[in-house]
Design an enzyme around this catalytic site. Structure first.
Site, mmCIF file in Angstrom:
data_model
loop_
_atom_site.group_PDB
_atom_site.id
_atom_site.type_symbol
_atom_site.label_atom_id
_atom_site.label_comp_id
_atom_site.label_asym_id
_atom_site.label_seq_id
_atom_site.Cartn_x
_atom_site.Cartn_y
_atom_site.Cartn_z
ATOM 1 N N VAL A 212 0.807 -1.226 0.000
ATOM 2 C CA VAL A 212 0.000 0.000 0.000
ATOM 3 C C VAL A 212 0.839 1.275 0.000
ATOM 4 O O VAL A 212 0.319 2.355 -0.257
ATOM 5 C CB VAL A 212 -0.997 0.040 1.187
ATOM 6 C CG1 VAL A 212 -2.004 -1.092 1.090
ATOM 7 C CG2 VAL A 212 -0.274 0.039 2.531
ATOM 8 N N TYR B 297 3.429 4.733 15.063
ATOM 9 C CA TYR B 297 2.148 4.032 14.938
ATOM 10 C C TYR B 297 1.019 4.939 15.430
ATOM 11 O O TYR B 297 0.005 5.125 14.736
ATOM 12 C CB TYR B 297 2.207 2.737 15.748
ATOM 13 C CG TYR B 297 0.952 1.901 15.709
ATOM 14 C CD1 TYR B 297 0.642 1.130 14.588
ATOM 15 C CD2 TYR B 297 0.070 1.877 16.785
ATOM 16 C CE1 TYR B 297 -0.503 0.361 14.544
ATOM 17 C CE2 TYR B 297 -1.077 1.102 16.756
ATOM 18 C CZ TYR B 297 -1.370 0.344 15.639
ATOM 19 O OH TYR B 297 -2.506 -0.421 15.607
HETATM 20 N N1 LIG Z 1 -5.123 -6.396 16.647
HETATM 21 C C1 LIG Z 1 -5.300 -5.358 17.422
HETATM 22 O O1 LIG Z 1 -5.303 -5.456 18.667
HETATM 23 C C2 LIG Z 1 -5.503 -3.984 16.817
HETATM 24 C C3 LIG Z 1 -5.832 -2.916 17.666
HETATM 25 C C4 LIG Z 1 -6.030 -1.659 17.138
HETATM 26 C C5 LIG Z 1 -5.928 -1.461 15.764
HETATM 27 N N2 LIG Z 1 -5.609 -2.496 14.972
HETATM 28 C C6 LIG Z 1 -5.488 -2.223 13.532
HETATM 29 O O2 LIG Z 1 -6.179 -3.197 12.801
HETATM 30 C C7 LIG Z 1 -5.543 -3.380 11.535
HETATM 31 C C8 LIG Z 1 -5.318 -4.844 11.282
HETATM 32 O O3 LIG Z 1 -4.538 -5.373 12.333
HETATM 33 P P1 LIG Z 1 -4.438 -6.947 12.606
HETATM 34 O O4 LIG Z 1 -4.271 -7.100 14.063
HETATM 35 O O5 LIG Z 1 -5.538 -7.631 11.893
HETATM 36 O O6 LIG Z 1 -3.012 -7.236 11.928
HETATM 37 P P2 LIG Z 1 -2.421 -8.566 11.235
HETATM 38 O O7 LIG Z 1 -0.953 -8.488 11.512
HETATM 39 O O8 LIG Z 1 -3.174 -9.766 11.628
HETATM 40 O O9 LIG Z 1 -2.673 -8.285 9.674
HETATM 41 C C9 LIG Z 1 -2.083 -7.196 9.025
HETATM 42 C C10 LIG Z 1 -2.048 -7.471 7.535
HETATM 43 O O10 LIG Z 1 -1.481 -6.319 6.869
HETATM 44 C C11 LIG Z 1 -0.624 -6.784 5.845
HETATM 45 N N3 LIG Z 1 0.336 -5.740 5.476
HETATM 46 C C12 LIG Z 1 1.382 -5.265 6.195
HETATM 47 N N4 LIG Z 1 2.039 -4.343 5.505
HETATM 48 C C13 LIG Z 1 1.402 -4.203 4.308
HETATM 49 C C14 LIG Z 1 1.623 -3.386 3.170
HETATM 50 N N5 LIG Z 1 2.652 -2.514 3.100
HETATM 51 N N6 LIG Z 1 0.754 -3.491 2.121
HETATM 52 C C15 LIG Z 1 -0.272 -4.374 2.171
HETATM 53 N N7 LIG Z 1 -0.516 -5.189 3.216
HETATM 54 C C16 LIG Z 1 0.313 -5.090 4.283
HETATM 55 C C17 LIG Z 1 0.028 -8.020 6.449
HETATM 56 O O11 LIG Z 1 0.630 -8.836 5.469
HETATM 57 C C18 LIG Z 1 -1.153 -8.671 7.149
HETATM 58 O O12 LIG Z 1 -1.856 -9.535 6.288
HETATM 59 C C19 LIG Z 1 -4.264 -2.525 11.574
HETATM 60 O O13 LIG Z 1 -4.480 -1.309 10.908
HETATM 61 C C20 LIG Z 1 -4.038 -2.295 13.042
HETATM 62 O O14 LIG Z 1 -3.344 -1.097 13.301
HETATM 63 C C21 LIG Z 1 -5.390 -3.766 15.447
#
Ligand SMILES: NC(=O)c1ccc[n+]([C@@H]2O[C@H](COP(=O)([O-])OP(=O)(O)OC[C@H]3O[C@@H](n4cnc5c(N)ncnc54)[C@H](O)[C@@H]3O)[C@@H](O)[C@H]2O)c1
Length: 246
Positions: free
Chosen positions: A60, A150
């Protein structure tokens, strides 16, 4: 439910966690979904398990990757109704120890990715009277050690979402979800004691599931949220309203 029948969605970071749950949720409601991710193996696995989903290699942070993605979406589906900006990069460390490269990389993926996606697809989204949904974080509003870039990127996403709502309304709505602790692979390095601490810090008394965030994303992307734009929806089990009295 068929809230997305005949619609097409792109979900960045759709190979895992919240993104994969969102792919499944939107597809289960009738959408054709593009799993846009850098992880080809995991992305293909998700796409193969969901009818009407396709995987697209997409970093992205790369403008060229977005151009290629647009070509794929238009060739395959001819339209775009929903763009979910969910991909993220986290490199931990206090501000004085995060070097400029790590800082820039996190801003480029987390915040820049949503900007590039919007820029790439705004014509199609306008035409479809579509929706943008950004995945922010409770870190946008709360200081937790070791996450300056972040947190800044997630706060920036909320500002950007409001801006996009104003800029591209009335045709396009732009909203954000603000997840709290959600049990995904992002928690792999956190032991049981750490998970329990986070669960206790919520009013719900537990970590959330990716499906619970996907439900909120689907709502904001759907016609049911037709008068909601420039807003953020917190999905944190009450994490942000809980304060221990001890
Ligand atoms: N899990 C939590 O507790 C939590 C809390 C708050 C916010 N979030 C947000 O939720 C979203 C998803 O988090 P998650 O926990 O499902 O993470 P995850 O690590 O399970 O999945 C993240 C995905 O993003 C992909 N990714 C990373 N860099 C990329 C790039 N440059 N281009 C395209 N794809 C890319 C990875 O390959 C992966 O498939 C994020 O934006 C995160 O900040 C998560």
């Amino acid at each position: 439910m068929t809230r997305f029948a005949g619609r097409t969605a792109v979900v960045t970071g759709g190979a895992r966690g919240i993104g994969a749950a969102t792919v499944r949720r939107l597809a289960s409601e009738g959408a054709s979904v593009v799993v846009a991710d850098i992880d080809e193996a995991a992305g293909r696995q998700v796409a193969d398990s969901v009818p009407e989903a396709v995987y697209a290699a997409c970093d992205v942070a790369s403008p060229q990757a977005w151009n290629d993605l647009r070509t794929l979406v238009l060739d395959r589906f001819g339209r775009l109704d929903v763009l979910v900006g969910n991909a993220y990069l986290l490199r931990q460390g206090p501000a004085d120890q995060v070097g400029p490269d790590d800082w820039n990389a996190q801003l480029a993926v987390n915040l820049g990715g949503f900007y590039l996606g919007t820029r790439t697809f705004i014509g199609e989204l306008r035409q479809a009277r579509g929706a943008l949904v950004a995945v922010s974080s409770v870190h946008a509003g709360f200081g937790l050690p070791g996450r300056p870039a972040y947190a800044a990127s997630k706060g920036g996403l909320l500002s950007l979402t409001r801006q996009l709502a104003v800029e591209y309304g009335p045709e396009v709505r732009a909203n954000a979800v603000v997840p709290g602790p959600i049990l995904t692979g992002a928690w792999d390095g956190i032991d049981e004691a750490g998970r329990e601490r986070s669960a206790r810090a919520t009013a719900a008394g537990r970590l959330g599931s990716p499906d619970e965030v996907a439900a909120a994303i689907a709502f904001l992307a759907s016609g049911e949220a037709s008068f909601i734009t420039g807003a953020s929806l917190t999905v944190d089990g009450g994490w942000s309203v809980t304060k221990d009295s001890d």
